[in-house]
Write a protein that holds these residues in place. Structure first.
Motif, PDB file in Angstrom:
ATOM      1  N   GLU A  15       0.854  -1.188   0.000  1.00  0.00           N
ATOM      2  CA  GLU A  15       0.000   0.000   0.000  1.00  0.00           C
ATOM      3  C   GLU A  15       0.887   1.234   0.000  1.00  0.00           C
ATOM      4  OE1 GLU A  15      -3.509   1.856   2.850  1.00  0.00           O
ATOM      5  OE2 GLU A  15      -2.068   0.428   3.677  1.00  0.00           O
ATOM      6  N   ILE A  16       0.671   2.112  -0.969  1.00  0.00           N
ATOM      7  CA  ILE A  16       1.449   3.338  -1.095  1.00  0.00           C
ATOM      8  C   ILE A  16       0.521   4.518  -0.806  1.00  0.00           C
ATOM      9  CG2 ILE A  16       2.854   4.773  -2.620  1.00  0.00           C
ATOM     10  CD1 ILE A  16       3.375   2.128  -4.246  1.00  0.00           C
ATOM     11  N   SER A  17       0.834   5.258   0.248  1.00  0.00           N
ATOM     12  CA  SER A  17      -0.004   6.382   0.644  1.00  0.00           C
ATOM     13  C   SER A  17       0.285   7.581  -0.252  1.00  0.00           C
ATOM     14  CB  SER A  17       0.265   6.749   2.102  1.00  0.00           C
ATOM     15  OG  SER A  17      -0.505   7.878   2.450  1.00  0.00           O
ATOM     16  N   ARG A  18      -0.757   8.085  -0.888  1.00  0.00           N
ATOM     17  CA  ARG A  18      -0.630   9.239  -1.777  1.00  0.00           C
ATOM     18  C   ARG A  18      -1.478  10.400  -1.282  1.00  0.00           C
ATOM     19  NH1 ARG A  18       0.699   6.361  -7.030  1.00  0.00           N
ATOM     20  NH2 ARG A  18       2.842   5.799  -6.528  1.00  0.00           N
ATOM     21  N   GLY A  19      -1.587  10.540   0.016  1.00  0.00           N
ATOM     22  CA  GLY A  19      -2.362  11.652   0.573  1.00  0.00           C
ATOM     23  C   GLY A  19      -3.822  11.303   0.713  1.00  0.00           C
ATOM     24  N   ILE A  20      -4.636  11.687  -0.265  1.00  0.00           N
ATOM     25  CA  ILE A  20      -6.077  11.468  -0.166  1.00  0.00           C
ATOM     26  C   ILE A  20      -6.502  10.059  -0.570  1.00  0.00           C
ATOM     27  CG2 ILE A  20      -6.629  13.906  -0.423  1.00  0.00           C
ATOM     28  CD1 ILE A  20      -7.415  13.276  -3.337  1.00  0.00           C
ATOM     29  N   TYR A  21      -5.616   9.285  -1.110  1.00  0.00           N
ATOM     30  CA  TYR A  21      -5.925   7.906  -1.485  1.00  0.00           C
ATOM     31  C   TYR A  21      -4.668   7.070  -1.362  1.00  0.00           C
ATOM     32  CZ  TYR A  21      -3.409   8.199  -5.892  1.00  0.00           C
ATOM     33  OH  TYR A  21      -2.424   8.322  -6.825  1.00  0.00           O
ATOM     34  N   CYS A  22      -4.821   5.761  -1.494  1.00  0.00           N
ATOM     35  CA  CYS A  22      -3.680   4.838  -1.492  1.00  0.00           C
ATOM     36  C   CYS A  22      -3.627   4.100  -2.818  1.00  0.00           C
ATOM     37  CB  CYS A  22      -3.804   3.832  -0.360  1.00  0.00           C
ATOM     38  SG  CYS A  22      -3.629   4.589   1.267  1.00  0.00           S
ATOM     39  N   HIS A  23      -2.415   3.883  -3.294  1.00  0.00           N
ATOM     40  CA  HIS A  23      -2.197   3.085  -4.502  1.00  0.00           C
ATOM     41  C   HIS A  23      -1.776   1.694  -4.053  1.00  0.00           C
ATOM     42  CE1 HIS A  23      -1.388   2.217  -8.638  1.00  0.00           C
ATOM     43  NE2 HIS A  23      -0.146   1.893  -8.377  1.00  0.00           N
ATOM     44  N   TRP A  24      -2.311   0.668  -4.703  1.00  0.00           N
ATOM     45  CA  TRP A  24      -2.071  -0.718  -4.297  1.00  0.00           C
ATOM     46  C   TRP A  24      -1.310  -1.483  -5.364  1.00  0.00           C
ATOM     47  CZ3 TRP A  24      -3.435  -2.624   0.464  1.00  0.00           C
ATOM     48  CH2 TRP A  24      -4.221  -1.783   1.247  1.00  0.00           C
ATOM     49  N   THR A  25      -0.342  -2.281  -4.909  1.00  0.00           N
ATOM     50  CA  THR A  25       0.486  -3.077  -5.804  1.00  0.00           C
ATOM     51  C   THR A  25       0.662  -4.469  -5.213  1.00  0.00           C
ATOM     52  OG1 THR A  25       2.599  -2.544  -4.739  1.00  0.00           O
ATOM     53  CG2 THR A  25       1.799  -0.974  -6.392  1.00  0.00           C
ATOM     54  N   ILE A  26       1.226  -5.362  -6.003  1.00  0.00           N
ATOM     55  CA  ILE A  26       1.598  -6.707  -5.543  1.00  0.00           C
ATOM     56  C   ILE A  26       3.096  -6.871  -5.743  1.00  0.00           C
ATOM     57  CG2 ILE A  26       1.440  -9.193  -6.056  1.00  0.00           C
ATOM     58  CD1 ILE A  26      -1.017  -8.273  -4.623  1.00  0.00           C
ATOM     59  N   TYR A  27       3.785  -7.303  -4.688  1.00  0.00           N
ATOM     60  CA  TYR A  27       5.237  -7.506  -4.762  1.00  0.00           C
ATOM     61  C   TYR A  27       5.514  -8.832  -5.463  1.00  0.00           C
ATOM     62  CZ  TYR A  27      10.136  -7.668  -3.582  1.00  0.00           C
ATOM     63  OH  TYR A  27      11.502  -7.732  -3.673  1.00  0.00           O
ATOM     64  N   VAL A  28       6.355  -8.769  -6.511  1.00  0.00           N
ATOM     65  CA  VAL A  28       6.644  -9.966  -7.318  1.00  0.00           C
ATOM     66  C   VAL A  28       8.119 -10.373  -7.288  1.00  0.00           C
ATOM     67  CG1 VAL A  28       4.631  -9.703  -8.831  1.00  0.00           C
ATOM     68  CG2 VAL A  28       6.794  -8.590  -9.447  1.00  0.00           C
ATOM     69  N   GLY A  29       8.921  -9.702  -6.474  1.00  0.00           N
ATOM     70  CA  GLY A  29      10.321 -10.093  -6.321  1.00  0.00           C
ATOM     71  C   GLY A  29      11.289  -9.166  -7.028  1.00  0.00           C
ATOM     72  N   ASP A  30      12.555  -9.297  -6.673  1.00  0.00           N
ATOM     73  CA  ASP A  30      13.626  -8.487  -7.261  1.00  0.00           C
ATOM     74  C   ASP A  30      13.376  -6.986  -7.139  1.00  0.00           C
ATOM     75  OD1 ASP A  30      15.058 -10.790  -8.038  1.00  0.00           O
ATOM     76  OD2 ASP A  30      13.862 -10.939  -9.879  1.00  0.00           O
ATOM     77  N   GLY A  31      12.654  -6.581  -6.093  1.00  0.00           N
ATOM     78  CA  GLY A  31      12.366  -5.168  -5.872  1.00  0.00           C
ATOM     79  C   GLY A  31      11.228  -4.633  -6.712  1.00  0.00           C
TER      80      GLY A  31
END
Length: 164
Positions: A15-31
């Motif tokens: 979860e990446i906080s962007r102030g008024i909302y959060c952006h969501w990702t899935i970690y797949v390795g190697d950064g």
């Protein structure tokens, strides 16, 4: 770039906080993470949602977490694991990688980055942000969410099933 808490493991929701909302990702390795984002570089780097309300198209990308985070704060957030059984890690990664490079339908309420991350991890799309945003609308909001969740599930299911 500030990563709070534990280092992501394969298949984790980030979860990446962007102030008024959060952006969501899935970690797949190697950064790297896989996420739904705008095809428009300006909008993607702005403080607005991954794809603006005026766009109904986005793309699935695999990018370094540090690039997606920029100056924002991120953390592993698998809190839904207490309610829902995550898919096996190999399945999460496989479906994420199959979706990379594909254009997707985008809707902030029914088919956004959080829907996609939850679909990959749990097998169904769900967005707490969208639900909270529509809570004031009561039953109408609930019907929109249910319709949207099914529509998003079908879209992401088909996307992650196709090859090449």
């Amino acid at each position: 770039m500030v990563l709070l808490g534990e280092k992501p493991r394969l298949g984790d929701r980030v979860e990446i906080s962007r102030g008024i909302y959060c952006h969501w990702t899935i970690y797949v390795g190697d950064g790297d993470v896989v996420h739904v984002t705008s095809t428009d570089e300006f909008r993607r780097n702005s403080s607005f949602c991954s794809s603006s309300a005026t766009s109904n198209k986005a793309v699935v990308k695999r990018e370094p977490l540090r690039d997606v985070m920029g100056e924002d704060i991120a953390q592993v957030n698998n809190k839904c694991d207490m309610k829902y059984q995550p898919r096996p890690v190999e399945e999460i990664i496989n479906k994420a990688n199959k979706a990379v490079g594909k254009e997707v339908n985008y809707d902030m309420v029914c088919c956004n980055c959080e829907h996609f991350a939850n679909f990959l991890r749990y097998g169904f799309p769900r967005s707490e942000q969208a639900a909270k945003g529509l809570s004031w609308a009561g039953l109408v909001g609930l019907l929109i969410i249910l319709k949207g969740n099914f529509k998003a599930w079908l879209h992401f299911h088909n996307l992650c099933q196709s090859t090449g």
